[in-house]
Design a protein around this motif. Sequence first.
Motif, PDB file in Angstrom:
ATOM      1  N   ALA A   1       0.831  -1.211   0.000  1.00  0.00           N
ATOM      2  CA  ALA A   1       0.000   0.000   0.000  1.00  0.00           C
ATOM      3  C   ALA A   1       0.865   1.260   0.000  1.00  0.00           C
ATOM      4  CB  ALA A   1      -0.931  -0.006   1.204  1.00  0.00           C
ATOM      5  N   SER A   2       1.912   1.285   0.801  1.00  0.00           N
ATOM      6  CA  SER A   2       2.772   2.476   0.879  1.00  0.00           C
ATOM      7  C   SER A   2       3.552   2.707  -0.418  1.00  0.00           C
ATOM      8  CB  SER A   2       3.722   2.367   2.068  1.00  0.00           C
ATOM      9  OG  SER A   2       4.384   1.132   2.061  1.00  0.00           O
ATOM     10  N   GLU A   3       3.733   1.671  -1.235  1.00  0.00           N
ATOM     11  CA  GLU A   3       4.437   1.820  -2.510  1.00  0.00           C
ATOM     12  C   GLU A   3       3.529   2.411  -3.588  1.00  0.00           C
ATOM     13  OE1 GLU A   3       7.525  -1.905  -1.773  1.00  0.00           O
ATOM     14  OE2 GLU A   3       5.683  -2.253  -2.921  1.00  0.00           O
ATOM     15  N   VAL A   4       2.227   2.216  -3.459  1.00  0.00           N
ATOM     16  CA  VAL A   4       1.273   2.754  -4.435  1.00  0.00           C
ATOM     17  C   VAL A   4       1.372   4.274  -4.473  1.00  0.00           C
ATOM     18  CG1 VAL A   4      -1.194   3.046  -4.939  1.00  0.00           C
ATOM     19  CG2 VAL A   4      -0.312   0.801  -4.306  1.00  0.00           C
ATOM     20  N   GLY A   5       1.492   4.895  -3.306  1.00  0.00           N
ATOM     21  CA  GLY A   5       1.584   6.352  -3.234  1.00  0.00           C
ATOM     22  C   GLY A   5       2.862   6.926  -3.822  1.00  0.00           C
ATOM     23  N   LEU A   6       3.884   6.096  -3.992  1.00  0.00           N
ATOM     24  CA  LEU A   6       5.165   6.555  -4.548  1.00  0.00           C
ATOM     25  C   LEU A   6       5.174   6.625  -6.072  1.00  0.00           C
ATOM     26  CD1 LEU A   6       7.677   4.450  -2.383  1.00  0.00           C
ATOM     27  CD2 LEU A   6       6.971   6.834  -2.025  1.00  0.00           C
ATOM     28  N   LEU A   7       4.216   5.961  -6.713  1.00  0.00           N
ATOM     29  CA  LEU A   7       4.216   5.891  -8.179  1.00  0.00           C
ATOM     30  C   LEU A   7       3.982   7.251  -8.816  1.00  0.00           C
ATOM     31  CD1 LEU A   7       2.067   2.668  -8.614  1.00  0.00           C
ATOM     32  CD2 LEU A   7       4.538   2.862  -8.937  1.00  0.00           C
TER      33      LEU A   7
ATOM     34  N   ASN B   1      13.985  -2.411  -6.200  1.00  0.00           N
ATOM     35  CA  ASN B   1      13.151  -1.786  -7.220  1.00  0.00           C
ATOM     36  C   ASN B   1      13.186  -2.646  -8.477  1.00  0.00           C
ATOM     37  OD1 ASN B   1      12.974   0.270  -5.354  1.00  0.00           O
ATOM     38  ND2 ASN B   1      14.374   1.619  -6.442  1.00  0.00           N
ATOM     39  N   ASN B   2      12.082  -2.631  -9.230  1.00  0.00           N
ATOM     40  CA  ASN B   2      12.068  -3.371 -10.485  1.00  0.00           C
ATOM     41  C   ASN B   2      11.026  -2.771 -11.429  1.00  0.00           C
ATOM     42  OD1 ASN B   2       9.728  -4.284  -9.261  1.00  0.00           O
ATOM     43  ND2 ASN B   2      10.251  -6.449  -9.321  1.00  0.00           N
ATOM     44  N   THR B   3      11.011  -3.285 -12.639  1.00  0.00           N
ATOM     45  CA  THR B   3      10.064  -2.841 -13.654  1.00  0.00           C
ATOM     46  C   THR B   3       9.152  -4.015 -13.980  1.00  0.00           C
ATOM     47  OG1 THR B   3      11.690  -1.300 -14.553  1.00  0.00           O
ATOM     48  CG2 THR B   3       9.848  -1.894 -15.995  1.00  0.00           C
TER      49      THR B   3
ATOM     50  N   LEU C   1       5.869  -0.431 -15.833  1.00  0.00           N
ATOM     51  CA  LEU C   1       5.839   0.501 -14.715  1.00  0.00           C
ATOM     52  C   LEU C   1       7.039   0.223 -13.824  1.00  0.00           C
ATOM     53  CD1 LEU C   1       4.145   2.758 -13.402  1.00  0.00           C
ATOM     54  CD2 LEU C   1       2.944   0.981 -12.132  1.00  0.00           C
ATOM     55  N   TYR C   2       7.825   1.258 -13.587  1.00  0.00           N
ATOM     56  CA  TYR C   2       8.969   1.134 -12.679  1.00  0.00           C
ATOM     57  C   TYR C   2       8.438   1.235 -11.253  1.00  0.00           C
ATOM     58  CZ  TYR C   2      13.417   1.913 -10.383  1.00  0.00           C
ATOM     59  OH  TYR C   2      14.514   1.793  -9.560  1.00  0.00           O
ATOM     60  N   CYS C   3       8.781   0.262 -10.423  1.00  0.00           N
ATOM     61  CA  CYS C   3       8.241   0.178  -9.066  1.00  0.00           C
ATOM     62  C   CYS C   3       9.322   0.433  -8.026  1.00  0.00           C
ATOM     63  CB  CYS C   3       7.632  -1.203  -8.836  1.00  0.00           C
ATOM     64  SG  CYS C   3       6.328  -1.610 -10.007  1.00  0.00           S
ATOM     65  N   ASN C   4       9.159   1.508  -7.284  1.00  0.00           N
ATOM     66  CA  ASN C   4      10.032   1.789  -6.143  1.00  0.00           C
ATOM     67  C   ASN C   4       9.549   0.946  -4.977  1.00  0.00           C
ATOM     68  OD1 ASN C   4      11.856   4.036  -6.962  1.00  0.00           O
ATOM     69  ND2 ASN C   4       9.895   4.994  -7.442  1.00  0.00           N
ATOM     70  N   ARG C   5      10.407   0.078  -4.482  1.00  0.00           N
ATOM     71  CA  ARG C   5      10.050  -0.836  -3.399  1.00  0.00           C
ATOM     72  C   ARG C   5      10.559  -0.305  -2.061  1.00  0.00           C
ATOM     73  NH1 ARG C   5       6.553  -4.659  -5.688  1.00  0.00           N
ATOM     74  NH2 ARG C   5       7.285  -5.068  -7.781  1.00  0.00           N
ATOM     75  N   LEU C   6       9.808  -0.578  -1.024  1.00  0.00           N
ATOM     76  CA  LEU C   6      10.186  -0.208   0.329  1.00  0.00           C
ATOM     77  C   LEU C   6      10.579  -1.461   1.111  1.00  0.00           C
ATOM     78  CD1 LEU C   6       7.319   2.362   0.999  1.00  0.00           C
ATOM     79  CD2 LEU C   6       9.680   2.846   0.355  1.00  0.00           C
ATOM     80  N   LYS C   7      10.823  -1.306   2.389  1.00  0.00           N
ATOM     81  CA  LYS C   7      11.156  -2.418   3.288  1.00  0.00           C
ATOM     82  C   LYS C   7      12.366  -3.215   2.804  1.00  0.00           C
ATOM     83  CE  LYS C   7       7.377  -3.509   6.113  1.00  0.00           C
ATOM     84  NZ  LYS C   7       6.543  -4.571   6.609  1.00  0.00           N
TER      85      LYS C   7
END
Length: 191
Positions: A44-50, A72-74, A62-68
């Motif tokens: 959920a917290s990663e959705v707000g980063l997009l 990161n990946n596409t 879509l490039y995804c910034n990962r937390l925890k």
Amino acid sequence: MQTVKYFTQDELASLFKAIKKKKSKYWLRDYCIFRVAYRCALRASEVGLLTVAEYNAQRSELYCNRLKNSQNNTIRLDDETKKALEKYIRDYGIDDCLFPSQVSKPISRQTLDLLMRKYCKVAKISDKKKWHFHSLKHSVAVHLADSGLDVKELQHYLGHKNVNSTLVYFQFTTRQQDNMYKKLEQRNYLV
């Protein structure tokens, strides 16, 4: 054994159908959020980063910034998600944060959990332990493990640095077990 709450394929289809059926003012945004979160295995917290800049429409990625402490990946989007996302970006005039809240800030984890509860009720998903946004990430992980991806492929898809975080999802798949027993039977290892 760790317990993971995830949606079955039928429940997930009901959830997406419920969002489309609701037709609230924000139904298209909500539909895109849920589709993208599921497809990309986002927290959920990663959705707000997009951001819109991280979406490559030509490649449907879509490039995804990962937390925890994840990597990161596409992730490549499926046709349904791509079509909905492009309509959403165009119709809502989105140009920076991909999923802003009603006050033009990144959508919050709390709001996403509220939306999940709302749409689970509409979809008549009775197990309230699944009524958390993180259930989407668990769901795609279990579904991909069951599809035949190996542990390293799933690890990359989920953005896990530690393979032990990925292995937990293989305890929920019967396909892996069926394949193992089929190999053993073909080689006559089990008498």
